[in-house]
Write an enzyme that holds these catalytic residues in place. Structure first.
Site, short mmCIF file in Angstrom:
data_model
loop_
_atom_site.label_atom_id
_atom_site.label_comp_id
_atom_site.label_asym_id
_atom_site.label_seq_id
_atom_site.Cartn_x
_atom_site.Cartn_y
_atom_site.Cartn_z
N SER A 1 49.36 46.61 37.39
CA SER A 1 48.90 45.32 36.91
C SER A 1 47.18 45.45 37.12
O SER A 1 46.62 46.15 37.70
CB SER A 1 49.61 44.21 37.24
OG SER A 1 49.11 43.84 38.41
N LYS A 2 46.56 44.40 36.43
CA LYS A 2 45.31 44.18 36.69
C LYS A 2 44.69 44.09 38.00
O LYS A 2 43.50 44.57 38.53
CB LYS A 2 44.61 42.88 35.79
CG LYS A 2 44.54 43.11 34.43
CD LYS A 2 43.40 42.15 33.93
CE LYS A 2 43.70 42.40 32.34
NZ LYS A 2 44.41 41.40 31.65
#
Length: 488
Positions: free
Chosen positions: A258-259
């Site tokens: 994820s980010k």
RNA sequence: GGCGCCAUCGUCUAGUCUGGCCCAGGACACCACGCUUUCAAUGUGGGAACACGGGUUCGAAUCCCGUUGGCGCUACCA
């Protein structure tokens, strides 16, 4: 609306346009595409824009842009149409409403009037008492007639799926085999939201069925919700598709990529000068293996070899270093003109302009040899376009006395001054300089090292001959002169 | 908490179904050496793993059971 048993493989990529196209979702798209093409089937793009609150303008276009860049070409999609359209869920609302109503009529679903506040309180309490969290069935046994009247009178409601209390539901996964779920622990899933829009579960079941998708290939995170969907298929009297749940792409810490692991925007890789073929090659080998020790595959080879039964069950960490290695190899094998074309924007960054074809060709050599990705071009060749700035003592090879270094540089400048501009090719320069070094016993390191530093100003750099050749006579002489000044 | 998935070098993986050819093979990364005017590239070599505990068996990375660990899901998100 076509509604017959699929006669051929049809897979789909069904992203939500809620952000930048993600590495993980492109990976899923890739596997869907490879599988479809391997089986001479169709690959479909469907936009799942049912969450109005998370929609991001432009996101759909970016997804399409990314797919195009990779040449993961879809046979049907929102922008190109197809026989099963529309391919945007926001344009299919009436369908979902209709099937939700059907489920209510058959009493496989029910209206629920519970306010979000009540649900939230319920969940909080369940969490506090460490009870399994989930809907408590408050509206499940409401009289259907009564409920319908309440809805008619405008009371806010949602539709929930009525999961059987007994028995179990088995997912027969193409990758994982049989996975069993006790119905009693499955939540009464929301199908239709109070704004009239469907949730993922309803919309994807309806669309996968109506679009004749088979198999459904998606990430493992969907495995726990598959029984709910299976129950829905059964209630609607539909034959469910086959399912394949892919492993997750992980970040360094082994949690879902994820980010917070850095940018996961696949278009960022394009902007960083990665090659789509290299990324596809790398991504294909994540979680899947072709049963050979071969590492490089063209798209055609991938399609030819790909199969779901050689997909791994466990998650795989996305390793940028190996991607870089792949990219470097792909970059090296590019034709000169292609390297020049792709390097151009980065050359402009360092103020390189009006370069001759000859110069560009030599620069492409440097890039091919040294760059892992094109964004490194400024670092690699930047020294060619700015005045070298370095400490005078860097000019001395190992422990060479500055006076000796000065001597060598003076000899070199004399030599090069007499060399016509037209003879400033890499091979010729190497030839004449090395000849002098040999004949006059100047010492290879003692002579070439100062030349290198004079021309590049760097400790780590390409060789002096190619550098001088790219620089041309005028700049070469002026840089050597500058070095001599530094030493004097 | 509940449910589910997963488990071989730091990483991606081969081997697991069909137990012996595996005191575990390849690749990335790392280290050393060679080439060399530096770096890069390249060549050669090296260290590096079957999560643990019980079974079954002449023999287990491979089959069975348990444990542990990691992850995912548990929204009127997807």
């Amino acid at each position: 609306m076509p509604n017959k048993k699929p006669t051929k493989v049809r897979t789909r990529f069904a992203p939500s346009p809620t952000g930048d196209p993600h590495i993980g979702s492109i990976w899923t798209a890739l596997f869907n595409w490879l599988y479809a093409k391997h089986h001479h089937g169709n690959f479909i793009l469907r936009i799942e824009d049912t969450d109005q609150t998370r929609l991001r303008p432009g996101a759909e276009n970016k997804i399409i842009e990314a797919l195009r860049w990779f040449q993961i070409n879809y046979d049907e999609g929102p922008d190109i149409g197809g026989p099963y359209g529309p391919y945007r869920q926001s344009e299919r609302l009436i369908l979902y409403k209709d099937y939700a109503d059907r489920l209510v009529t058959s009493e496989d679903a029910y209206y629920c009037f519970c306010a979000p506040e009540r649900l939230q309180k319920l969940r909080l309490e369940q969490e506090k008492t460490k009870k399994p969290v989930g809907y408590d069935g408050h509206c499940r046994s409401l009289n259907a007639q009564e409920s319908f009247k309440r809805v008619q009178s405008g009371e806010l409601s949602i539709i929930r799926l009525k999961i059987p209390k007994i028995g179990e539901t088995t997912v027969n996964d193409l990758i994982r085999g049989r996975v069993h779920f006790k119905n009693a622990v499955i939540d009464d899933q929301v199908l239709l939201k109070s704004d009239g829009w469907p949730t993922y579960h309803l919309a994807s079941v309806v669309d996968d069925h109506l679009m004749n998708i088979d198999p459904v290939i998606r990430a493992e995170e969907w495995l726990p919700s598959t029984p709910k969907q299976l129950i829905m298929y059964k209630a609607l009297g539909w034959t469910p598709p086959r399912f394949a749940h892919l492993p997750l792409i992980l970040g360094r810490d082994r949690s879902k990529l994820s980010k917070r692991h850095g940018s996961t925007d696949i278009l960022k890789f394009r902007d960083d000068g990665y090659l789509p073929g290299a990324i596809i090659n790398y991504l294909a080998l994540l979680g899947w293996n072709p049963k050979t020790s071969k590492e490089f595959f063209t798209r055609e080879e991938l399609i030819d070899k790909f199969d779901l039964n050689t997909v791994n069950k466990s998650g795989a960490i996305f390793d940028n270093q190996k991607l870089d290695w792949f990219n470097a190899h792909y970059l090296k094998s590019l034709p000169t003109l292609e390297i020049i074309r792709l390097a151009k924007p980065y050359l402009e960054q360092v103020g390189a302009k009006n370069l001759t074809d000859n110069q560009l060709e030599q620069i492409s050599l440097l890039v091919a040899e040294r760059a892992k990705k094109f964004s490194e071009v400024p670092d690699i060749v930047g020294f060619l376009f700015r005045q070298p700035d370095y400490e005078a003592k860097l000019l001395n090879w190992k422990t060479t006395n500055p006076a000796v270094t000065l001597q060598k540089l003076k000899r070199l400048i004399k030599l090069l001054e007499s060399c016509p501009e037209s003879d400033f090719s890499e091979t010729n320069l190497e030839d004449i300089i090395k000849t002098v070094i040999n004949e006059e016993k100047l010492g290879v390191g003692e002579t070439l090292w100062p030349l290198r530093v004079a021309l590049t100003g760097l400790k780590e750099s390409p060789g002096p001959f190619i550098t001088a050749s790219i620089l041309g006579k005028t700049k070469t002489l002026s840089r050597i002169t500058q070095a001599i000044k530094k030493l004097s």
